[in-house]
Structures are given as structure tokens and as C-alpha cells.
Design a protein around this motif. Structure first.
Motif, PDB file in Angstrom:
ATOM      1  N   GLY A 286       0.814  -1.210   0.000  1.00 50.08           N
ATOM      2  CA  GLY A 286       0.000   0.000   0.000  1.00 50.08           C
ATOM      3  C   GLY A 286       0.845   1.256   0.000  1.00 50.08           C
ATOM      4  N   ALA A 287       1.899   1.273   0.821  1.00 58.32           N
ATOM      5  CA  ALA A 287       2.791   2.428   0.863  1.00 58.32           C
ATOM      6  C   ALA A 287       3.510   2.610  -0.466  1.00 58.32           C
ATOM      7  CB  ALA A 287       3.800   2.260   1.999  1.00 58.32           C
ATOM      8  N   GLY A 288       3.876   1.491  -1.110  1.00 58.57           N
ATOM      9  CA  GLY A 288       4.536   1.579  -2.402  1.00 58.57           C
ATOM     10  C   GLY A 288       3.650   2.197  -3.474  1.00 58.57           C
ATOM     11  N   LEU A 289       2.363   1.824  -3.467  1.00 59.81           N
ATOM     12  CA  LEU A 289       1.428   2.411  -4.432  1.00 59.81           C
ATOM     13  C   LEU A 289       1.245   3.907  -4.184  1.00 59.81           C
ATOM     14  CD1 LEU A 289      -1.377  -0.316  -4.705  1.00 59.81           C
ATOM     15  CD2 LEU A 289       0.488   0.161  -6.287  1.00 59.81           C
ATOM     16  N   PHE A 290       1.226   4.291  -2.932  1.00 61.49           N
ATOM     17  CA  PHE A 290       1.086   5.715  -2.606  1.00 61.49           C
ATOM     18  C   PHE A 290       2.300   6.490  -3.124  1.00 61.49           C
ATOM     19  CE2 PHE A 290       2.074   9.124   0.528  1.00 61.49           C
ATOM     20  CZ  PHE A 290       1.081  10.012   0.140  1.00 61.49           C
ATOM     21  N   LEU A 291       3.497   5.946  -2.942  1.00 62.24           N
ATOM     22  CA  LEU A 291       4.701   6.626  -3.408  1.00 62.24           C
ATOM     23  C   LEU A 291       4.752   6.679  -4.933  1.00 62.24           C
ATOM     24  CD1 LEU A 291       7.336   5.159  -0.912  1.00 62.24           C
ATOM     25  CD2 LEU A 291       6.249   7.410  -0.863  1.00 62.24           C
ATOM     26  N   ASP A 292       4.178   5.669  -5.597  1.00 61.31           N
ATOM     27  CA  ASP A 292       4.145   5.671  -7.058  1.00 61.31           C
ATOM     28  C   ASP A 292       3.150   6.678  -7.609  1.00 61.31           C
ATOM     29  OD1 ASP A 292       6.055   3.686  -7.140  1.00 61.31           O
ATOM     30  OD2 ASP A 292       4.607   2.043  -7.318  1.00 61.31           O
ATOM     31  N   SER A 293       2.029   6.863  -6.924  1.00 60.51           N
ATOM     32  CA  SER A 293       0.992   7.821  -7.360  1.00 60.51           C
ATOM     33  C   SER A 293       0.595   8.677  -6.164  1.00 60.51           C
ATOM     34  CB  SER A 293      -0.224   7.081  -7.923  1.00 60.51           C
ATOM     35  OG  SER A 293       0.144   6.227  -8.985  1.00 60.51           O
ATOM     36  N   PRO A 294       1.454   9.604  -5.757  1.00 55.94           N
ATOM     37  CA  PRO A 294       1.249  10.310  -4.485  1.00 55.94           C
ATOM     38  C   PRO A 294       0.138  11.344  -4.479  1.00 55.94           C
ATOM     39  CG  PRO A 294       3.176  11.172  -5.618  1.00 55.94           C
ATOM     40  CD  PRO A 294       2.702  10.008  -6.422  1.00 55.94           C
ATOM     41  N   VAL A 295      -0.287  11.831  -5.611  1.00 52.06           N
ATOM     42  CA  VAL A 295      -1.267  12.927  -5.623  1.00 52.06           C
ATOM     43  C   VAL A 295      -2.697  12.395  -5.641  1.00 52.06           C
ATOM     44  CG1 VAL A 295      -2.075  14.995  -6.814  1.00 52.06           C
ATOM     45  CG2 VAL A 295       0.372  14.444  -6.782  1.00 52.06           C
ATOM     46  N   PHE A 296      -3.047  11.614  -6.656  1.00 50.66           N
ATOM     47  CA  PHE A 296      -4.422  11.136  -6.802  1.00 50.66           C
ATOM     48  C   PHE A 296      -4.575   9.642  -6.544  1.00 50.66           C
ATOM     49  CE2 PHE A 296      -4.148  14.860  -9.652  1.00 50.66           C
ATOM     50  CZ  PHE A 296      -5.093  15.663  -9.032  1.00 50.66           C
ATOM     51  N   GLY A 297      -3.486   8.917  -6.317  1.00 48.14           N
ATOM     52  CA  GLY A 297      -3.586   7.497  -6.051  1.00 48.14           C
ATOM     53  C   GLY A 297      -3.878   6.692  -7.306  1.00 48.14           C
ATOM     54  N   VAL A 298      -4.097   5.400  -7.130  1.00 47.25           N
ATOM     55  CA  VAL A 298      -4.302   4.493  -8.267  1.00 47.25           C
ATOM     56  C   VAL A 298      -5.771   4.228  -8.544  1.00 47.25           C
ATOM     57  CG1 VAL A 298      -2.070   3.380  -7.919  1.00 47.25           C
ATOM     58  CG2 VAL A 298      -4.099   2.445  -6.778  1.00 47.25           C
ATOM     59  N   GLY A 299      -6.675   4.850  -7.781  1.00 45.74           N
ATOM     60  CA  GLY A 299      -8.107   4.657  -7.994  1.00 45.74           C
ATOM     61  C   GLY A 299      -8.646   3.496  -7.189  1.00 45.74           C
TER      62      GLY A 299
END
Length: 414
Positions: A286-299
Motif C-alpha cells: 500500500g505504501a509503495g502504491l502511494f509513493l508511485d501515485s502520491p497525488v491522486f492514487g491508483v483509484g
């Protein structure tokens, strides 16, 4: 009742409040669990929520009130709805293989629940909380009796009931304890209410939910000083001495099962084997996905679609981290704003004026919030939002809900 509210229909019917609670407690229950498959109607929430909405519309029409009219209702509900709306909108940028229908339907269901509960609480906060406490007290008994009779246990011996998992079960048990304590103090110290608490505690331990028990310990620490002062003031300390006797009887009935679960689940599994139920893996992903898409997330549902960790790991099991991963910093900010708005509205009530029902609802919400750091998806946290709204809306400082006046009423008053 909220000051200034005088309606032709009087107070809201307990029937609709109970119906709302049943619809809320039903969770993700589908007809496929009992071997029936009906398109659309397979999700029983379609039937439940349709009935609740129609009953609610008839109720407010009969009473002649304008729902969601007061400042506290608007100030607390709007940030929550904005958060839910943003999460629904995030489906637009979710991965192509994301199954968004279920998540979006969950969020829409939560929108319906929080709107209906807020409107009813604005109408009559005390009645809504009292009926809700009765409902969860009865629900705790039903869940406990079901599991104690030998039904619903998992292969590992963890208690469950009615198709829900152990993490759902522990929440029902702890909320049952909150309800038992509430009615104990409300009744002026009648021990019969509190006698159920040891049974519900056994159920909570037997669930094997470590996160749920940690969250329960948190609200015990928070409420401890206030409860001690209340008991001293009302002379309710002596009746508590009878609890060990009740506990002894409970131990004779369920002691072996509890010790088996404690040794295997808590001692051997957690301490010796350091089994985290893959929470460390989920949090890292979860933290990795946040760092990859920090502004709007992955949906929404992007976590499962991208990580593909298996059917048992569809979500992060941590509400703030899940919102951050799938909604980015924008979603996390909206979550914090919604929680802050609820806390701010509740804090507007002077401590000496906070009613027992409002406090009980607040502690229930805090418990679900604590449990949300360890388990559950978005829909599993619906009671958190509901209890926080119950605590903050319709407070003594709010007023101004005005009934809709028809011509005959106006002529009569003239």
C-alpha cells in the motif's frame, strides 16, 4: 429531542431506526451464500436500502420536517460525502482490470446510510442512539449465542457468526459491551445489564482478532477515568464486585476454548512465530502504491488490481493507508478533514453537557476507528462514520430544525 423541533408526527419511529441498523449490519451479505442467484437483487442491500429509503421518505413527510437543515448536520455530513464522492470519482483513473462495481456500490450504500442516519439524528439524537444501542445489544447476544452453540467457528477455532469473519464478529462483541455499559449507567446501576459484558468479552477474545482487541483496549483506556468518576458519583462501584462471579461461571463454560485460542493464536502465532497475517506485506504494498501515485492514487480497487496478491488480500486492511494508496494525498487529506470536522463538532459541546448517549456513540466510533488500522475495507468502516455522526449531530448547542407547515396548521395557529 433537538431544541426547536416540534413536528406533527412526533418522534421518529423506532421501526425505521431498527431497519437502518439491520441494513447496516447486513454488510456484504448476498443471496449466493444460501444458494440463490438473482441479478441486481442478489445484493440484499438493494432490497434493504430501498425499503429504508421509502420508509424514511414517508416518515419525514408525515412529520413535516426538512432533513439536514441544521448547521451541525451540514458541517459534519458534507466533508464525509465529499470524501465518498472523491473515492467514487477515482474509479475514472483506476486500472482497467479493476473491478470497480462492488467498491462503488459499497460507497453509494455508505452515502445512503450516513444521510439517513444524520437526518434521523438531527431529528431526535437521543432516540436514535438509544434504539441503536438496543439493536447492537440484541445483535451481540444473537452473535454470541450462535457461535457459543458451536456454529460458525473457523478451522482455526476462531468464533464467527452468520457468514461474517472474525474481525466483524469482534466488532459486534465490543459494541455489545459498549451497549451493556451504556444501559447499566442509564438504568442507575442495574447489574443485569452489565452481567452480559463478560460473555461478550469471551466472544471478543474467541474471535482471535488481535487488532479488534487492541482497539477495545484503546477505548477502555480512554473511557476509564470517566467511568470511574461516574461510578463513584452514582455509587455503582459495589455492584461491579459481582462481575468476577459471573466471570467464573463463564470460565467454567468456555475456559478451555479460550485458553486453546490464546495459546495458539496469541502466544504461539503472534509472539513465537511472529505471524502478522501478512499485514506487513499489505502495508508495504500500500505504501509503495502511494509513493508511485502520491497525488491522486491508483483509484478504487487499484490495490488489488495492481498487486494481485490473491482473493484473500483484496484491500490494505488499514483505512488511512488504503485511502492514501487509492486516493493519493488528495484522498488522505479529505479523510483527515472529514474526521476533523466530526471531532470539531463534538468538541463544541462542553464536556459537562455531553450526554451519555452521545458519549457512548463517540466511544463506539473511536473503537471502529482503532480497528480500521488493522482490518476491513471501506464498507467495513461504515459504523465508524455513523457513530461519529450520531455523537456530533443534534447536540444541545444545535437548534433550528423547522417543520414544514401546511395550510391547516398555519390557520390553526393564527
Amino acid at each position: 429531542m433537538t431544541p426547536g423541533l416540534v413536528t406533527s408526527g412526533g418522534r421518529p419511529s423506532p421501526v425505521i431506526i431498527v431497519a437502518c441498523y439491520v441494513a447496516t449490519l447486513a454488510g456484504h451479505f448476498t443471496l449466493t451464500r444460501i444458494g440463490i442467484s438473482v441479478p441486481v437483487l442478489n445484493d440484499v442491500r438493494v432490497l434493504f436500502f430501498s425499503a429504508v429509503l421509502m420508509a424514511f421518505a414517508l416518515e419525514i413527510h408525515h412529520a413535516g420536517v426538512f432533513p439536514l437543515h441544521t448547521g451541525p448536520a451540514r458541517r459534519t455530513l458534507q466533508p464525509v460525502l465529499i470524501l465518498f464522492g472523491y473515492q467514487i470519482l477515482s474509479a475514472a483513473w483506476a486500472p482497467r482490470n479493476a473491478v470497480i462495481n462492488d467498491v462503488v456500490s459499497d460507497l453509494v450504500a455508505m452515502v445512503v446510510l450516513v444521510i439517513v442516519y444524520t437526518a434521523l439524528t438531527e431529528w431526535d439524537q437521543e432516540r436514535v442512539i438509544v434504539v441503536t444501542m438496543y439493536s447492537q445489544y440484541v445483535a451481540a447476544w444473537l452473535y454470541f449465542l450462535y457461535s457459543a452453540s458451536g456454529h460458525g467457528a473457523t478451522a482455526a477455532g476462531r468464533w464467527t457468526a452468520f457468514g461474517g469473519g472474525p474481525n466483524v464478529y469482534v466488532r459486534v462483541m465490543v459494541l455489545g459491551m459498549v451497549a451493556a455499559a451504556y444501559f447499566y449507567f442509564r438504568s442507575g446501576g442495574k447489574f443485569l445489564w452489565l452481567a452480559a459484558a463478560p460473555l461478550f468479552l469471551v466472544g471478543a477474545i474467541a474471535s482471535g482478532s488481535r487488532g479488534g482487541l487492541v482497539a477495545f483496549g484503546g477505548i477502555v483506556l480512554l473511557a476509564g477515568p470517566s467511568l470511574v468518576r461516574f461510578m463513584r458519583r452514582h455509587g455503582a462501584v459495589k455492584p461491579l464486585a459481582a462481575i468476577p462471579m459471573v466471570g467464573g461461571v463463564v470460565w467454567l463454560l468456555f475456559g478451555d476454548q479460550i485458553m486453546f485460542l490464546i495459546n495458539n493464536r496469541f502466544l504461539a502465532g503472534t509472539i513465537q512465530q511472529r505471524n502478522t497475517s501478512d499485514r506487513d506485506v499489505l502495508y508495504e504494498k500500500g505504501a509503495g502504491l502511494f509513493l508511485d501515485s502520491p497525488v491522486f492514487g491508483v483509484g478504487v480497487h487499484g490495490f488489488y488490481a495492481i498487486t494481485n496478491l490473491g482473493p484473500g488480500e483484496k484491500y490494505v486492511h488499514n483505512l488511512p493507508l488504503a485511502v492514501a494508496a487509492e486516493g493519493g494525498a488528495v484522498g488522505l487529506l479529505l479523510l483527515l478533514v472529514a474526521l476533523w470536522a466530526l471531532r470539531r463538532e463534538y468538541a463544541r459541546i462542553p464536556k459537562k453537557q455531553r450526554s451519555l448517549p452521545s458519549r457512548a456513540a463517540a466511544y463506539s466510533g473511536i473503537f471502529i476507528l482503532g480497528a480500521s488500522f488493522f482490518s476491513g475495507d471501506y464498507y467495513d468502516h461504515r459504523l465508524m462514520w455513523i457513530f461519529f455522526l450520531l455523537a456530533a449531530v443534534g447536540s444541545p448547542i444545535s437548534s433550528g430544525i423547522q417543520p414544514r407547515r401546511n395550510a391547516s396548521t398555519a390557520l390553526t395557529r393564527r
